[in-house]
Design a protein around this motif. Structure first.
Motif, mmCIF file in Angstrom:
data_model
loop_
_atom_site.group_PDB
_atom_site.id
_atom_site.type_symbol
_atom_site.label_atom_id
_atom_site.label_comp_id
_atom_site.label_asym_id
_atom_site.label_seq_id
_atom_site.Cartn_x
_atom_site.Cartn_y
_atom_site.Cartn_z
ATOM 1 N N PHE A 85 6.983 89.606 73.789
ATOM 2 C CA PHE A 85 7.076 89.514 75.296
ATOM 3 C C PHE A 85 6.279 90.701 75.801
ATOM 4 C CE2 PHE A 85 10.048 92.510 73.272
ATOM 5 C CZ PHE A 85 10.336 93.431 74.197
ATOM 6 N N LYS A 86 6.273 90.520 77.303
ATOM 7 C CA LYS A 86 5.387 91.524 77.954
ATOM 8 C C LYS A 86 6.369 92.764 78.439
ATOM 9 C CE LYS A 86 3.293 91.821 82.532
ATOM 10 N NZ LYS A 86 4.099 92.550 83.229
ATOM 11 N N LEU A 87 5.759 93.887 77.969
ATOM 12 C CA LEU A 87 6.407 95.087 78.626
ATOM 13 C C LEU A 87 5.480 96.108 78.967
ATOM 14 C CD1 LEU A 87 9.251 96.825 78.627
ATOM 15 C CD2 LEU A 87 8.771 97.538 76.060
ATOM 16 N N ASN A 88 5.694 96.510 80.438
ATOM 17 C CA ASN A 88 4.905 97.859 80.702
ATOM 18 C C ASN A 88 3.320 97.719 80.630
ATOM 19 O OD1 ASN A 88 7.292 99.179 81.373
ATOM 20 N ND2 ASN A 88 7.264 100.373 79.589
ATOM 21 N N GLY A 89 2.953 96.220 80.980
ATOM 22 C CA GLY A 89 1.703 95.824 80.907
ATOM 23 C C GLY A 89 0.977 95.445 79.613
ATOM 24 N N TRP A 90 1.958 95.344 78.597
ATOM 25 C CA TRP A 90 1.241 94.845 77.225
ATOM 26 C C TRP A 90 2.205 93.884 76.823
ATOM 27 C CZ3 TRP A 90 -2.410 97.339 74.413
ATOM 28 C CH2 TRP A 90 -2.980 98.527 74.837
ATOM 29 N N GLN A 91 1.459 92.693 75.947
ATOM 30 C CA GLN A 91 2.173 91.826 75.088
ATOM 31 C C GLN A 91 2.455 92.880 74.084
ATOM 32 O OE1 GLN A 91 0.620 88.100 74.163
ATOM 33 N NE2 GLN A 91 1.145 88.544 72.171
ATOM 34 N N VAL A 92 3.737 92.763 73.641
ATOM 35 C CA VAL A 92 4.545 93.521 72.435
ATOM 36 C C VAL A 92 5.177 92.530 71.525
ATOM 37 C CG1 VAL A 92 4.760 95.578 74.004
ATOM 38 C CG2 VAL A 92 6.527 94.193 73.617
ATOM 39 N N LYS A 93 5.160 92.998 70.302
ATOM 40 C CA LYS A 93 5.826 92.402 69.369
ATOM 41 C C LYS A 93 6.918 93.343 68.495
ATOM 42 C CE LYS A 93 5.151 89.773 64.626
ATOM 43 N NZ LYS A 93 4.163 89.514 64.031
ATOM 44 N N THR A 94 8.061 93.005 68.392
ATOM 45 C CA THR A 94 9.133 93.759 67.616
ATOM 46 C C THR A 94 9.556 92.970 66.322
ATOM 47 O OG1 THR A 94 11.034 92.603 68.689
ATOM 48 C CG2 THR A 94 10.027 94.328 69.900
ATOM 49 N N ASN A 95 10.226 93.790 65.512
ATOM 50 C CA ASN A 95 10.623 92.942 64.239
ATOM 51 C C ASN A 95 12.308 92.847 64.433
ATOM 52 O OD1 ASN A 95 8.284 93.224 62.871
ATOM 53 N ND2 ASN A 95 8.406 95.440 62.596
ATOM 54 N N GLY A 96 12.847 93.233 65.443
ATOM 55 C CA GLY A 96 14.139 92.936 65.565
ATOM 56 C C GLY A 96 14.988 94.261 65.122
ATOM 57 N N ASN A 97 15.973 94.494 65.796
ATOM 58 C CA ASN A 97 16.835 95.727 65.523
ATOM 59 C C ASN A 97 18.282 95.350 64.770
ATOM 60 O OD1 ASN A 97 18.675 97.795 65.490
ATOM 61 N ND2 ASN A 97 18.295 98.395 67.576
ATOM 62 N N PRO A 98 18.162 95.315 63.506
ATOM 63 C CA PRO A 98 19.388 95.035 62.539
ATOM 64 C C PRO A 98 20.640 95.776 63.093
ATOM 65 C CG PRO A 98 17.683 96.539 61.164
ATOM 66 C CD PRO A 98 17.235 96.413 62.616
#
Length: 340
Positions: free
Chosen positions: A203-216
């Motif tokens: 998703f887009k966050l603070n001007g960047w496309q970011v990728k997350t691994n999920g928060n287990p």
């Protein structure tokens, strides 16, 4: 129309000017593990997130946290105490005091830049004074990076749990994130929120496309619900908690965990009822091992002085929702520790 007022620097610039001191980073790492181990089930301690409804003034909050640090030494074999330093205050109608992040001085108008420095100072001083790292609410997801390095627990409020951005940002946070049930009380919505937070996202966050691994370690907070007529509906009772446990089992999310919020709609904001609610939950934990395995702790609203205030300036007394006073809080925490 948007009127530009104050330029807010990116979080990296703020963190460079006011970093977490090196001597406190090891405390933060140790505390993160303590909290995470409770949520994941690696530890059988109980998590107690306790403190004022809103941290509106640094001096009494620091005194409160110092007391909590001393109390922690007495109960640390059974409990993990996390100060509730809530610096953002959601408003049902959108107006009023919005927390230290927006108003570092409640009597003055908003000054967000000063607020950011104020909450960083508060958290850093609190860690140094007590050895405890805190919890705060992620009310504005784009602002979490201003404080994420200081916190060991982050909450998503009832008004935010259905919001897509909160779910996405929660998926990239590296400490436990508690997601409150929505105001409607829908368990389905709650489980969908936790599932999204535990999943990898782009998703887009603070001007960047970011990728997350999920928060287990994303999990549920039960805070009661409100019906269409404004009546409070508690959800801390045995039957409701076990229904949530069943929904967990069907949802496919990991690390099933529930934190009971003893105030808000569970207590009808009758702050003294928090004592009774915690006692009932502890009885149920001792009655049923499945209940015990999934209920990992409490949220408790507490300050130096009980109740709340409107116009008078009373040191250590909430300016938002009413809270337990210190004497009742200390007795309650010691009682919970005895029953773990």
């Amino acid at each position: 129309m948007f009127e530009k007022q104050i330029k807010i620097p990116p979080h990296g610039e703020i963190l460079e000017k006011m970093p977490l001191p090196e001597n406190l980073k090891s405390i933060k790492a140790e505390r993160d593990k303590l909290v995470s181990d409770v949520i994941s089930g690696k530890s059988d301690k109980l998590l107690i997130i306790v403190g004022p409804c809103s941290a509106h003034e640094a001096k009494p909050v620091l005194e409160y946290v110092e007391r909590l640090g001393k109390l922690n030494e007495r109960v640390k074999e059974k409990l993990v105490l996390v100060p509730r330093l809530y610096t953002n205050k959601p408003r049902t109608r959108g107006v009023g005091y919005k927390g230290m992040f927006s108003q570092p001085d409640p009597a003055k108008s908003e000054d967000i830049l000063k607020g950011i420095y104020a909450i960083r100072s508060l958290n850093i001083n609190a860690i140094g004074a007590s050895g405890l790292t805190a919890a705060d609410e992620m009310l504005y997801p784009e602002n979490i990076h201003y404080v994420e390095d200081l916190l060991s627990y982050i909450a998503v409020g009832a008004r935010s749990s259905e919001n897509q951005m909160h779910r996405l940002v929660a998926s990239g946070i590296e400490v436990p994130v508690g997601v409150k049930n929505p105001m409607s009380g829908s368990v389905l919505v709650l489980m969908n929120s936790i599932y999204a937070a535990q999943s990898g996202q782009v998703f887009k966050l603070n001007g960047w496309q970011v990728k997350t691994n999920g928060n287990p370690l994303a999990h549920a907070i039960l805070r009661g619900a409100v019906d269409g007529n404004g009546n409070d509906i508690p959800n801390f009772h045995y039957e409701t908690v076990m229904q949530v446990a069943e929904s967990y089992a069907k949802s496919g999310v990991g690390n099933p965990a529930i934190i009971i919020d003893s105030n808000h709609s569970n207590s009808n904001k009758k702050f003294k009822q928090q004592i009774r609610i915690c006692e009932e939950v502890m009885q149920n934990r001792n009655y049923d091992k499945d209940f015990k395995n999934i209920v990992k702790g409490f949220m408790i609203e507490s300050f130096l002085e009980e109740g709340n205030q409107t116009e008078d300036k009373v040191y250590g007394k909430s300016i938002t929702d009413p809270c337990l006073g210190w004497a009742d809080t200390e007795r309650l925490i010691l009682d919970i520790a005895e029953k773990v």
